[in-house]
Design an enzyme around this catalytic site. Structure first.
Site, short mmCIF file in Angstrom:
data_model
loop_
_atom_site.label_atom_id
_atom_site.label_comp_id
_atom_site.label_asym_id
_atom_site.label_seq_id
_atom_site.Cartn_x
_atom_site.Cartn_y
_atom_site.Cartn_z
N CYS A 1 1.00 -1.27 0.18
CA CYS A 1 0.21 0.25 -0.17
C CYS A 1 1.02 1.46 0.28
O CYS A 1 1.82 1.07 -0.10
CB CYS A 1 -0.86 0.33 1.48
N ASP B 1 -3.80 6.10 -38.96
CA ASP B 1 -3.13 6.00 -40.28
C ASP B 1 -3.28 5.07 -41.13
O ASP B 1 -4.38 3.90 -41.09
CB ASP B 1 -1.29 5.20 -39.65
N CYS C 1 2.76 2.10 3.64
CA CYS C 1 3.84 1.42 3.34
C CYS C 1 4.85 1.53 2.66
O CYS C 1 5.82 1.50 4.12
CB CYS C 1 3.52 -1.01 2.76
#
Length: 853
Positions: A89, A497, A92
């Protein structure tokens, strides 16, 4: 949530062992060295691997030690990659980052909570042991380190590959839940059995209270331990807040007579641990997707050395060695087939469902499967630079590019947590003095502490991004950042393209017409000599046709490419030109009347997109001869011959000198079978405008545009004009995606909101230039990508606003007099429930497949 599976003492004891040097395949999949940043005309973003993360990176954390950035020492720094699986996380990662940055000699730290990896750049004075000690000093176990330092191997632990639900933390959680359940049963179901166990200082400890205390200790120990580390790092995160809540409720229950919050404290300990396990499970699922990609490539390979077969680790194989691949084996390295033929399953790289036939000279990729025959492959890349390795690198780094919503969430969280904590302190210490009812306000204060960290709110976006990016990679679509995924879902216009994107790009010469006394063979030989040094696909088609028909080589000197118009070179001492009709008009030629040498010639057999008949090469000539009856063998190129060829979707190249036009060469390219369906699905998916941008002439472009069904055709565009047109589309429609080959269209790709490269497998330039790469040459993946991105944006919105509304509702309801919100409900709804909903919702992206309608 903010701690996931931060370690506990038993985990450390169970996992004690040695550190696996660079766990996985024995070779590092870190920064592959593609650190190029491509200028973005019209959009503020970077293309390619962004390299070192900074503290402001979205998704990954990172810091650069002040004074060390951009120095010679930083360039000479040693870089180590650590696996810290319990770091799952942002909170952390922040603690790990700060711990490592405090080590003398550390120059840069990059943390990736989604992958559980930390990259540290440091000088020679820093040892692996000191870095591992810094990480473990804030409560996280290091399971492996990419280092040649053998002493580091003894300092780390062995990765725990077991299930989250059977881990040490999980077992303690189930014990905590068991005693919580027994306590509730005794207290509310069997009140007669709830007698006093201990009576001391006018306080009685009932049986149910004792059961709750066992549950608190079983589940709360790891929470309090992690809270201690948070306190040491002065981090106001959920570990600290939950520790404060559990200790306060338990301590006051033990000390204050007639105040029993044991059930609330036990509920906090159990439910918070369940939420942590759920978060760890969701993060592990995302990490497993990356691991599956990594495991596509085998660890060992059979090579021929000194005329003998030898099985060796892939990282020891040098570029240019010959790898032997038996039927049914995975191809271990990128390379070129030198002997043998076989069908190869390229699905892991390109997402193609049908095996592709491979023979001598064909390119193959590591991780693909040799279905039938025996192959000998000459390696073209080292093990850590294969296509699959670069895909893993880029997918792992994708989280470093935060979405706009993720940045909003982080800014919001910076204000939300302090405000709610302040409200909790007011509820605990001020409200009782003003309103009385200390007990009720204490519960409200503890409840506010529980919701003070916006856990589900914070993880709502990164979990969704990782789910989408890894799922796309498994289907042959490489998304290089959460911000690109977000923008793809907001696309209102798509520009294509033509050559190689809407068409196959496999051009063939269909017509050769000799003029002014020049034979068709001489026209083809001249055109081939002029185009031989050009890199344009049309040039390749002309050269191939000349080779097939045995056209003689001619001496070429002073070659020059005339951008957007053609080429010029000296052939046998005389200057010749090949290019668009406009090039010869600029040279002063009268294209209305030229003289035909023969009845026209035909080479090839391809037809244009609007033609249902085989070209005979003479149709255009025969039909125009009537226009010039007053002049023998006269053609009106400008008014009729060229338009007729172009109306069949053919590109016309004129060949000649400064004095006369010697001939006409027509080239055709087939429209991809899936092109029209792709355009229709994008339009049905909500894309408002679909355009085709090409340097080809108006008639040829219009024929292709009509065949595929685009809304707009812009032809005769030079590269800079493509950029201008993309900028105009952005002004008109907002978010624009440009789809091209990633090489010739690099400026337009960079200018678009999202650049998508076709057929990027094995093409470094395309992978590095584009924001998103379709690894296979399959245009039908584009609607899948658009649908995945739109669904992902919807999931993020649902997760963000759903978790925000739940938190806001609880924050408003908890302090209201007369409203009682049970503490267990606060934890269940505001933490466990939302975490479950958010992660489950994010995982929906893994069920979206390219063949979905």
């Amino acid at each position: 949530m903010t701690t996931g599976g931060q370690g506990d003492p038993d985990d450390d004891a169970e996992s004690a062992g040695h550190t696996d040097v660079d766990s996985g395949h024995g070779h590092t999949h870190g920064d592959s060295g593609h650190d190029h940043t491509h200028g973005d005309a019209g959009s503020d973003r970077s293309h390619g691997n962004t390299g070192a993360a900074t503290a402001s990176d979205a998704g990954t954390g990172g810091s650069t030690v002040p004074g060390d950035a951009a120095t010679a020492d930083d360039r000479d720094a040693t870089e180590r990659l650590f696996d810290v699986p319990e770091m799952d996380c942002s909170s952390c990662a922040d603690k790990v980052d700060r711990a490592l940055a405090s080590v003398d000699g550390v120059q840069r730290v990059e943390t990736s909570p989604t992958t559980g990896r930390v990259t540290v750049a440091h000088d020679a004075s820093v040892t692996a042991e000191s870095l591992i000690a810094a990480v473990e000093g804030v409560g996280y176990e290091v399971t492996s380190v990419d280092s040649g330092d053998e002493s580091a191997e003894e300092a780390g632990g062995e990765r725990d590959d077991g299930s989250v639900w059977t881990s040490s933390r999980a077992r303690k959680t189930w014990v905590s839940g068991l005693f919580l359940g027994l306590g509730v049963l005794v207290q509310f179901g069997l009140p007669g059995a709830n007698g006093a166990l201990v009576a001391l200082a006018e306080r009685e400890l009932l049986l149910a209270d004792a059961l709750y205390l066992v549950g608190i200790v079983a589940g709360g120990a790891i929470i309090v331990r992690n809270g201690y580390y948070s306190l040491r790092m002065r981090s106001l995160d959920i570990d600290f807040l939950m520790s404060a809540a559990i200790l306060s409720a338990t301590g006051l229950s033990l000390v204050v007579p007639d105040l029993g919050y044991y059930v609330e404290a036990a509920s906090l300990a159990f439910l918070f641990n369940v939420a942590e396990l759920l978060e760890r499970y969701s993060v592990d699922r995302a990490r497993d997707s990356l691991t599956e990609l990594l495991e596509l490539s085998p660890d060992v390979a059979t090579v021929r050395r000194d005329d003998e077969r030898e099985t060796v680790p892939v990282e020891s194989i040098a570029v240019g060695e010959t790898v032997l691949v038996e039927p049914g084996e995975k191809i271990p390295m990128d390379g070129v087939v030198r002997e043998g033929t076989s069908a190869v399953d390229q699905a892991p790289i390109t997402g193609e469902s049908v095996p592709v036939d491979k023979g001598v000279g064909d390119e193959v990729f590591a991780g693909t499967i040799n279905e039938g025959g025996y192959l000998e492959v000459e390696t073209t890349a080292a093990a850590d630079d294969t296509t699959i390795a670069r895909i893993v690198d880029l997918v792992a780094d994708a989280e470093s590019n935060k979405t706009d919503r993720e940045q909003f969430v982080e800014r919001f969280a910076d204000y939300y947590t302090p405000v709610v904590v302040a409200g909790a302190l007011v509820a605990l210490f001020v409200a009782p003095l003003l309103f009385g009812g200390w007990t009720a306000w204490f519960v409200r204060g503890i409840s506010l502490l529980v919701i003070a960290c916006p856990c589900a709110f914070v993880i709502s976006t990164p979990v969704t991004v990782v789910s989408g990016v890894t799922s796309a990679a498994e289907h042959g679509v490489l998304i290089k950042g959460g911000d690109h995924l977000e923008r793809m879902g907001e696309v209102d216009a798509v520009a294509f393209d033509k050559t190689g994107t809407l068409t196959t790009g496999e051009l063939r010469v269909t017509d050769v017409v000799g003029l002014n006394g020049t034979s068709e063979g001489d026209v083809l030989a001249c055109a081939s000599a002029l185009e031989r040094r050009s890199e344009h696909p049309i040039a390749d088609a002309i050269v191939d046709a000349a080779g097939e028909h045995g056209a003689p080589d001619r001496e070429v000197a002073d070659f020059e490419s005339i951008t957007g118009k053609g080429v010029r070179a000296d052939l046998d001492g005389e200057t010749h030109y090949a290019g668009k009709p406009g090039l010869f008009a600029d040279l002063g030629f009268d294209l209305d009347h030229v003289h035909l040498t023969t009845d026209g010639g035909f080479v090839g057999g391809a037809t244009g997109p609007s033609s249902d008949r085989e070209s005979d090469g003479g149709v255009a000539v025969d039909d125009t001869r009537a226009l010039c009856d007053d002049r023998a063998n006269c053609l009106d190129l400008l008014a009729d011959t060229i338009p007729r060829l172009q109306s069949d979707g053919k590109t016309v190249v004129l060949v000649g000198t400064a004095d006369e036009i010697e001939g006409v060469v027509a080239i055709a390219d087939e429209v991809r079978p899936e092109a029209r369906r792709t355009v229709e699905r994008l339009r049905a998916g909500g894309v408002a405008h679909l355009a085709m941008l090409t340097g080809d002439n108006e008639r040829t472009a219009r024929a292709v545009g009509d065949a595929v069904g685009v809304d707009e055709v812009a032809a005769d565009l030079l590269p800079e004009q493509k950029v201008e047109r993309v900028e105009t589309l952005r002004e008109e429609y907002g978010t624009v995606a440009m789809v091209g080959d990633g090489i010739n269209d690099a400026p337009a790709l960079a200018t678009a909101s999202v650049g998508v490269a076709m057929g990027a497998a094995g093409t470094d330039t395309a992978i590095e230039t584009a924001d998103i790469a379709l690894m296979g040459d399959d245009l039908s993946k584009l609607p899948y990508l658009h649908r995945l991105a739109r669904t992902g944006n919807g999931v993020i919105r649902q997760n963000v606003w759903g978790s925000l509304l739940v938190k806001a509702a609880l924050a408003v309801a908890i302090p209201l007099p007369g409203v009682t919100v049970p503490l267990w409900f606060v934890v269940l709804a505001g933490d466990v429930g939302m975490t479950t909903v958010v992660t489950g919702n994010a995982m929906r992206l893994t069920r979206i497949a390219p063949d979905d309608p």
